[in-house]
Design an enzyme around this catalytic site. Sequence first.
Site, PDB file in Angstrom:
ATOM      1  N   THR B 130      31.677  -2.501  70.210  1.00  0.00           N
ATOM      2  CA  THR B 130      33.085  -2.664  69.405  1.00  0.00           C
ATOM      3  C   THR B 130      33.437  -4.124  69.381  1.00  0.00           C
ATOM      4  O   THR B 130      32.432  -5.062  69.971  1.00  0.00           O
ATOM      5  CB  THR B 130      34.152  -1.867  70.174  1.00  0.00           C
ATOM      6  OG1 THR B 130      34.516  -2.572  71.101  1.00  0.00           O
ATOM      7  CG2 THR B 130      33.797  -0.438  70.315  1.00  0.00           C
ATOM      8  N   ASP B 131      34.468  -4.423  68.720  1.00  0.00           N
ATOM      9  CA  ASP B 131      34.830  -5.884  68.828  1.00  0.00           C
ATOM     10  C   ASP B 131      35.045  -6.519  70.134  1.00  0.00           C
ATOM     11  O   ASP B 131      34.737  -7.558  70.488  1.00  0.00           O
ATOM     12  CB  ASP B 131      36.020  -5.969  68.049  1.00  0.00           C
ATOM     13  CG  ASP B 131      35.669  -6.103  66.437  1.00  0.00           C
ATOM     14  OD1 ASP B 131      34.511  -6.096  65.957  1.00  0.00           O
ATOM     15  OD2 ASP B 131      36.602  -5.817  65.521  1.00  0.00           O
ATOM     16  N   CYS B 132      35.624  -5.678  70.826  1.00  0.00           N
ATOM     17  CA  CYS B 132      36.005  -5.989  72.271  1.00  0.00           C
ATOM     18  C   CYS B 132      34.962  -5.693  73.295  1.00  0.00           C
ATOM     19  O   CYS B 132      34.888  -6.158  74.436  1.00  0.00           O
ATOM     20  CB  CYS B 132      37.428  -5.568  72.856  1.00  0.00           C
ATOM     21  SG  CYS B 132      37.824  -3.828  72.489  1.00  0.00           S
ATOM     22  N   TYR B 133      33.931  -4.849  73.036  1.00  0.00           N
ATOM     23  CA  TYR B 133      32.945  -4.613  73.885  1.00  0.00           C
ATOM     24  C   TYR B 133      31.731  -4.636  73.070  1.00  0.00           C
ATOM     25  O   TYR B 133      31.049  -3.457  72.604  1.00  0.00           O
ATOM     26  CB  TYR B 133      33.219  -3.082  74.338  1.00  0.00           C
ATOM     27  CG  TYR B 133      34.326  -2.930  75.248  1.00  0.00           C
ATOM     28  CD1 TYR B 133      33.948  -3.305  76.585  1.00  0.00           C
ATOM     29  CD2 TYR B 133      35.351  -2.350  75.043  1.00  0.00           C
ATOM     30  CE1 TYR B 133      34.876  -3.294  77.407  1.00  0.00           C
ATOM     31  CE2 TYR B 133      36.421  -2.157  76.066  1.00  0.00           C
ATOM     32  CZ  TYR B 133      36.448  -2.633  77.321  1.00  0.00           C
ATOM     33  OH  TYR B 133      37.290  -2.571  78.176  1.00  0.00           O
ATOM     34  N   PRO B 134      31.214  -5.722  72.817  1.00  0.00           N
ATOM     35  CA  PRO B 134      30.024  -5.815  71.914  1.00  0.00           C
ATOM     36  C   PRO B 134      28.742  -5.528  72.262  1.00  0.00           C
ATOM     37  O   PRO B 134      27.811  -4.887  71.605  1.00  0.00           O
ATOM     38  CB  PRO B 134      30.042  -7.396  71.795  1.00  0.00           C
ATOM     39  CG  PRO B 134      30.645  -7.981  72.559  1.00  0.00           C
ATOM     40  CD  PRO B 134      31.656  -6.811  73.069  1.00  0.00           C
TER      41      PRO B 134
END
Lengths: 136, 391
Positions: B130-134
């Site tokens: 995800t954007d915060c958990y790449p």
Amino acid sequence: MAKRRIVLTFPPSMVEKPLTYRLVKDFDLAINILYARIVPRESGRLVIELSNSSEENINAGIRFLEEQGVSVEPLSKEIRWDEKECINCGACTAVCHSDALYMNPETWKLEFDKDKCIVCEMCVPACPLRIISVTF
Amino acid sequence: MGFRRTYEEINEKIKTGRVVVVTAEEIIPMVEEKGVEAVAREVDVVTTATFGPMCSTGAFLNFGHSDPPIKMTRVWLNDVPAYTGVAAVDAYIGATELSESAGFEYGGAHVIEDLISGKPVKLKATAYGTDCYPRREIETYITRDTINQAYLFNPRNAYQNYSVAVNSSDRIIYTYMGTLLPKLGNATYCSAGQLSPLLNDPYYRTIGIGTRIFLGGTQGYVAWEGTQHSPSVSRTEKGIPIGGAGTLALIGDLKQMDRRFIRAAVFHKYGVSMYVGVGIPIPILDEEMVQFVSVKDEDIHAPIVDYGVGRRSKPTYGTANYKELRSGKITINGKVVPTAPLSSLAKAREIAETLKTWIREGKFFVQRPVQSLPAEQLTKPLEIRQMNEFK
């Protein structure tokens, strides 16, 4: 008094032959049956202790068994119990036919009487900690 | 008005080293010799314990965040899957979960034991990114000391009594009650009997939510009633449930635990489980508590259940008491059946002694429950239903 513990494995066709009777009658052997698994139409397994005043009679008895198509092996396997790792649950005692593994009724710790053990190996998978094994 | 004692008085005595503690086995001859009232005045705390296989055991783990961070969607610890449908780096590893490579011989319980032993455990995780958990995958090693947090949360431990298992079928069966020989060839039982926690406080007067306990070698707590908590089963005149009844959900810090008091187990052809050591102190608040803690093996009856029948309702062959079970044989329908334990009484005694020492040395205080456990409740079965039955 000469004594020997042996493991006999015999094919389904042999199961109905009176082998132990012949050992007693023809070779004058005293037979102590330690473990027997004999089911019609299946191969049989018998762990016995033979005793007689002479080694010769024991050897002759074993030769006779081999001539009959019975596989004879010395009872040389041993059960090894890692006492240090044991939690003394007692699960192995549930399957020990020979009472070699038993709970001390005072301490409730497991005890193992090697002389009673017939190496049926039932305790090996029954141990939840996997600390009982067979050595050769 | 009989003799009374408060939690505060007991804790004051623990603090000043004057507390009198005995185990639930030791108190039995004391009561026989001196009577209930004298023992109530003399003894402040009785320790109880059990060390048996408890499948409903597991640990919450928080791995800490990697750089770049990952929102783990699948997690394996030494190839054993853990549940991670919670926050990014939280997971729950259940004791009975099996390894994807070693099958029955290694499972969640072994991961927990390895962590407690300080061994490195391989952590593998995958993610969708995800954007915060790449980050999309990670492979590393964790230990008890490097992991951010690890605590046991066991949904069901310390069963109040349990069944005796036999097998009437004509084949050997492999169960969580051990290997059961055909045609009633053996019987297995699984309780610490007169030393077992909930059998010494049958109506949960002192064991409730918030009770401080011994769990796996460290201090833990009762978090909730256990799953399948079923106090409304039939009881003897003395109030002892006949068969499984109350249960406890327990919580404690894995990092402080000791492998001597919690061990992974494999039940042949059944699966992985975990031997959990639980010790619970019972404060002697009055004479009624002395009566409860003086329960004896012969007062505790367990139903003899036929595990040879693979159904929810299994036939029973009456009951056996723990004195009979401990004698090594019981009689079922005229047949003498050898008995074997699954729960370690030797370990339970070690735990009861350890807890006694902690209390005597002022390291462990009794805690009044913040909320009692349900006193009436029965387990609901799961039935096969159709949606339209609810209309």
